[in-house]
Design an enzyme around this catalytic site. Structure first.
Site, PDB file in Angstrom:
ATOM      1  N   HIS A  58      78.407  30.500  14.522  1.00 25.76           N
ATOM      2  CA  HIS A  58      78.886  29.820  13.319  1.00 25.76           C
ATOM      3  C   HIS A  58      80.283  29.215  13.466  1.00 25.76           C
ATOM      4  O   HIS A  58      80.771  28.594  12.521  1.00 25.76           O
ATOM      5  CB  HIS A  58      78.899  30.810  12.143  1.00 25.76           C
ATOM      6  CG  HIS A  58      79.898  31.907  12.364  1.00 25.76           C
ATOM      7  ND1 HIS A  58      79.631  32.993  13.183  1.00 25.76           N
ATOM      8  CD2 HIS A  58      81.155  32.064  11.925  1.00 25.76           C
ATOM      9  CE1 HIS A  58      80.697  33.766  13.212  1.00 25.76           C
ATOM     10  NE2 HIS A  58      81.641  33.230  12.465  1.00 25.76           N
ATOM     11  N   HIS A  73      84.571  25.674  11.966  1.00 24.61           N
ATOM     12  CA  HIS A  73      83.807  26.748  11.316  1.00 24.61           C
ATOM     13  C   HIS A  73      82.630  26.113  10.601  1.00 24.61           C
ATOM     14  O   HIS A  73      82.824  25.300   9.698  1.00 24.61           O
ATOM     15  CB  HIS A  73      84.703  27.509  10.337  1.00 24.61           C
ATOM     16  CG  HIS A  73      84.258  28.913  10.108  1.00 24.61           C
ATOM     17  ND1 HIS A  73      83.175  29.232   9.322  1.00 24.61           N
ATOM     18  CD2 HIS A  73      84.731  30.085  10.576  1.00 24.61           C
ATOM     19  CE1 HIS A  73      83.020  30.552   9.310  1.00 24.61           C
ATOM     20  NE2 HIS A  73      83.953  31.093  10.071  1.00 24.61           N
TER      21      HIS A  73
END
Length: 151
Positions: A58, A73
């Site tokens: 992620h 992110h």
């Protein structure tokens, strides 16, 4: 040194202050921008030339030869997905070029799972005034400039 930081995903530029996470919204890890991604499955690309120094499904950090590090992110609280729906295309320690595919993911699936798919792009350990030529808002394609980091 001047570093052009590219958008890792296609979408709409939003201020970091609008990210639904106080760590990013208050620029605790550094200044930057966020991109609300298009809701189509696709690739997240490297924002700069450098080495992948941190790699999670992620999120990833690319550090340049000069020591500048940029965090990408993919969504908020997506660590809770434990990698599901993310496909890595590089390994930690690998050299990458700006625009190179790093992770494939599906922002619509992230959103359907109750998470925000918005993607903070952060200049780690930078001062806010070091970011210039900052894209204010509007659509952006993956690989287009988000901001310039003067070091």
């Amino acid at each position: 040194m001047t570093l052009r930081v590219l958008s890792p995903v296609a979408g709409t530029v939003v201020p970091l202050s609008e990210v639904p996470d106080p760590v990013f919204a208050q620029a605790m890890v550094g200044p930057g921008l966020a991109v609300d991604p298009d809701r189509t499955a696709g690739d997240a690309v490297a924002p700069v030339d450098g080495t992948v120094v941190t790699l999670h499904p992620h999120a990833f950090v690319v550090a340049t030869e000069g020591g500048a590090a940029v965090l990408v992110h993919l969504g908020i609280d997506t660590v809770q997905l434990k990698g599901e729906g993310f496909t890595l295309h590089v390994v930690k320690g690998e050299a990458v070029r700006a625009g190179q595919r790093v992770v494939s993911w599906d922002p619509a699936a992230v959103e359907a799972g109750g998470k925000s798919p918005v993607c903070p792009v952060v200049a780690l350990d930078a001062q806010a005034e070091a970011l210039v030529e900052v894209r204010e808002s509007g659509p952006v394609a993956a690989g287009e400039p988000l901001f310039t980091w003067q070091r």
